[in-house]
Scaffold this motif. Structure first.
Motif, PDB file in Angstrom:
ATOM      1  N   ASN A  52       0.831  -1.212   0.000  1.00 45.86           N
ATOM      2  CA  ASN A  52       0.000   0.000   0.000  1.00 45.86           C
ATOM      3  C   ASN A  52       0.869   1.267   0.000  1.00 45.86           C
ATOM      4  O   ASN A  52       0.541   2.244  -0.667  1.00 45.86           O
ATOM      5  CB  ASN A  52      -0.949   0.012   1.204  1.00 45.86           C
ATOM      6  CG  ASN A  52      -2.044  -1.023   1.091  1.00 45.86           C
ATOM      7  OD1 ASN A  52      -2.291  -1.597   0.030  1.00 45.86           O
ATOM      8  ND2 ASN A  52      -2.711  -1.293   2.196  1.00 45.86           N
ATOM      9  N   ILE A  53       1.965   1.237   0.746  1.00 46.57           N
ATOM     10  CA  ILE A  53       2.875   2.389   0.770  1.00 46.57           C
ATOM     11  C   ILE A  53       3.472   2.604  -0.616  1.00 46.57           C
ATOM     12  O   ILE A  53       3.521   3.717  -1.129  1.00 46.57           O
ATOM     13  CB  ILE A  53       3.999   2.205   1.815  1.00 46.57           C
ATOM     14  CG1 ILE A  53       3.427   2.245   3.226  1.00 46.57           C
ATOM     15  CG2 ILE A  53       5.072   3.282   1.649  1.00 46.57           C
ATOM     16  CD1 ILE A  53       4.422   1.843   4.306  1.00 46.57           C
ATOM     17  N   GLN A  54       3.911   1.517  -1.236  1.00 47.21           N
ATOM     18  CA  GLN A  54       4.545   1.610  -2.555  1.00 47.21           C
ATOM     19  C   GLN A  54       3.564   2.087  -3.630  1.00 47.21           C
ATOM     20  O   GLN A  54       3.977   2.661  -4.629  1.00 47.21           O
ATOM     21  CB  GLN A  54       5.164   0.266  -2.938  1.00 47.21           C
ATOM     22  CG  GLN A  54       6.349  -0.065  -2.049  1.00 47.21           C
ATOM     23  CD  GLN A  54       6.837  -1.492  -2.192  1.00 47.21           C
ATOM     24  OE1 GLN A  54       6.076  -2.391  -2.554  1.00 47.21           O
ATOM     25  NE2 GLN A  54       8.115  -1.708  -1.892  1.00 47.21           N
ATOM     26  N   ALA A  55       2.270   1.893  -3.390  1.00 49.32           N
ATOM     27  CA  ALA A  55       1.256   2.311  -4.364  1.00 49.32           C
ATOM     28  C   ALA A  55       0.754   3.734  -4.137  1.00 49.32           C
ATOM     29  O   ALA A  55      -0.074   4.232  -4.903  1.00 49.32           O
ATOM     30  CB  ALA A  55       0.075   1.329  -4.314  1.00 49.32           C
ATOM     31  N   LEU A  92      -3.089   9.469   5.103  1.00 46.77           N
ATOM     32  CA  LEU A  92      -1.983   8.543   4.888  1.00 46.77           C
ATOM     33  C   LEU A  92      -2.243   7.227   5.615  1.00 46.77           C
ATOM     34  O   LEU A  92      -2.083   6.150   5.040  1.00 46.77           O
ATOM     35  CB  LEU A  92      -0.674   9.176   5.367  1.00 46.77           C
ATOM     36  CG  LEU A  92       0.598   8.337   5.185  1.00 46.77           C
ATOM     37  CD1 LEU A  92       0.818   7.979   3.729  1.00 46.77           C
ATOM     38  CD2 LEU A  92       1.799   9.096   5.751  1.00 46.77           C
ATOM     39  N   ARG A  93      -2.657   7.307   6.853  1.00 45.05           N
ATOM     40  CA  ARG A  93      -2.986   6.070   7.595  1.00 45.05           C
ATOM     41  C   ARG A  93      -4.107   5.294   6.906  1.00 45.05           C
ATOM     42  O   ARG A  93      -4.038   4.078   6.782  1.00 45.05           O
ATOM     43  CB  ARG A  93      -3.384   6.403   9.043  1.00 45.05           C
ATOM     44  CG  ARG A  93      -2.195   6.705   9.928  1.00 45.05           C
ATOM     45  CD  ARG A  93      -2.595   7.063  11.344  1.00 45.05           C
ATOM     46  NE  ARG A  93      -3.508   6.134  11.977  1.00 45.05           N
ATOM     47  CZ  ARG A  93      -3.167   4.992  12.580  1.00 45.05           C
ATOM     48  NH1 ARG A  93      -1.911   4.621  12.634  1.00 45.05           N
ATOM     49  NH2 ARG A  93      -4.086   4.225  13.147  1.00 45.05           N
ATOM     50  N   ASN A  94      -5.125   6.011   6.446  1.00 43.92           N
ATOM     51  CA  ASN A  94      -6.245   5.350   5.758  1.00 43.92           C
ATOM     52  C   ASN A  94      -5.788   4.666   4.471  1.00 43.92           C
ATOM     53  O   ASN A  94      -6.329   3.619   4.098  1.00 43.92           O
ATOM     54  CB  ASN A  94      -7.356   6.346   5.439  1.00 43.92           C
ATOM     55  CG  ASN A  94      -8.099   6.795   6.675  1.00 43.92           C
ATOM     56  OD1 ASN A  94      -8.088   6.124   7.705  1.00 43.92           O
ATOM     57  ND2 ASN A  94      -8.722   7.958   6.598  1.00 43.92           N
ATOM     58  N   GLU A 155      13.009   2.383   4.065  1.00 39.69           N
ATOM     59  CA  GLU A 155      12.594   3.775   3.964  1.00 39.69           C
ATOM     60  C   GLU A 155      11.838   3.942   2.655  1.00 39.69           C
ATOM     61  O   GLU A 155      12.267   3.431   1.617  1.00 39.69           O
ATOM     62  CB  GLU A 155      13.828   4.672   3.996  1.00 39.69           C
ATOM     63  CG  GLU A 155      13.510   6.140   3.934  1.00 39.69           C
ATOM     64  CD  GLU A 155      14.757   6.987   4.080  1.00 39.69           C
ATOM     65  OE1 GLU A 155      15.157   7.222   5.247  1.00 39.69           O
ATOM     66  OE2 GLU A 155      15.301   7.408   3.054  1.00 39.69           O
ATOM     67  N   PHE A 156      10.713   4.637   2.725  1.00 43.22           N
ATOM     68  CA  PHE A 156       9.865   4.865   1.556  1.00 43.22           C
ATOM     69  C   PHE A 156       9.697   6.357   1.357  1.00 43.22           C
ATOM     70  O   PHE A 156       9.286   7.068   2.271  1.00 43.22           O
ATOM     71  CB  PHE A 156       8.496   4.220   1.763  1.00 43.22           C
ATOM     72  CG  PHE A 156       8.556   2.776   2.172  1.00 43.22           C
ATOM     73  CD1 PHE A 156       8.657   1.773   1.223  1.00 43.22           C
ATOM     74  CD2 PHE A 156       8.551   2.419   3.511  1.00 43.22           C
ATOM     75  CE1 PHE A 156       8.739   0.445   1.595  1.00 43.22           C
ATOM     76  CE2 PHE A 156       8.609   1.092   3.915  1.00 43.22           C
ATOM     77  CZ  PHE A 156       8.706   0.102   2.940  1.00 43.22           C
ATOM     78  N   THR A 157      10.043   6.829   0.162  1.00 40.38           N
ATOM     79  CA  THR A 157       9.854   8.251  -0.144  1.00 40.38           C
ATOM     80  C   THR A 157       8.425   8.448  -0.607  1.00 40.38           C
ATOM     81  O   THR A 157       7.904   7.656  -1.402  1.00 40.38           O
ATOM     82  CB  THR A 157      10.834   8.683  -1.250  1.00 40.38           C
ATOM     83  OG1 THR A 157      12.162   8.445  -0.770  1.00 40.38           O
ATOM     84  CG2 THR A 157      10.685  10.154  -1.570  1.00 40.38           C
TER      85      THR A 157
END
Length: 158
Positions: A52-55, A92-94, A155-157
């Motif tokens: 989900n973060i990467q998307a 962001l959390r959602n 780490e995710f930008t």
């Protein structure tokens, strides 16, 4: 062996780190100043959360606005609470959690587990010029083993 993992937004602010170094060096040695994005119990399906973060399709840094410092845990701890309406943080959390619960962002200056705030310390902390808004463009997956120093795993930008 107890392993904890969290998603964290690290704070880059010299004044906050100065306060933490002076009044809570034990906690500062364990982890840099941060806003916890997701606690360990929210990361049960870590693969899905990372996916989900990467998307994410976010075109600007995450903005969080803060109130004045407060004491907590019977006055032992000190934190900077975020203002109620921080849509970037909650959105962001959602976007990354399957079923997020309400979580109020904050920055802990003195953790009651390993420091104790007094009235004079609190007055001194209140005299510092603290930020009212911070911007974040990275999410860090961090890990702590057996109460030791937190380490960045990824780490995710954003």
């Amino acid at each position: 062996m107890e392993t904890r993992r969290q998603l964290t937004l690290f704070v880059e602010n010299e004044t906050i780190e100065e306060i933490r170094a002076k009044f809570n060096p034990i906690q500062q040695a364990l982890i840099a100043a941060h806003v916890t994005l997701c606690r360990e119990d929210e990361l049960k399906d870590l693969e899905k959360v990372v996916s989900n973060i990467q998307a994410l399709k976010i075109d600007k840094p995450i903005e969080i606005s803060f109130n004045k410092v407060i004491r907590f845990e019977n006055g032992k701890g000190v934190l900077i609470p975020a203002k109620e309406n921080n849509n970037d943080f909650h959105n962001l959390r959602n976007a990354i959690l399957i079923s997020p619960r309400k979580h109020f962002p904050h920055i802990t200056l003195m953790h009651p587990r390993n420091s104790t705030c007094t009235d004079s310390i609190f007055e001194e902390i209140k005299s510092y010029q603290l930020p009212t808004t911070l911007f974040f463009n990275r999410i860090n997956l961090i890990e702590q083993i057996d109460g030791g120093k937190w380490k960045v795993l990824d780490e995710f930008t954003i």
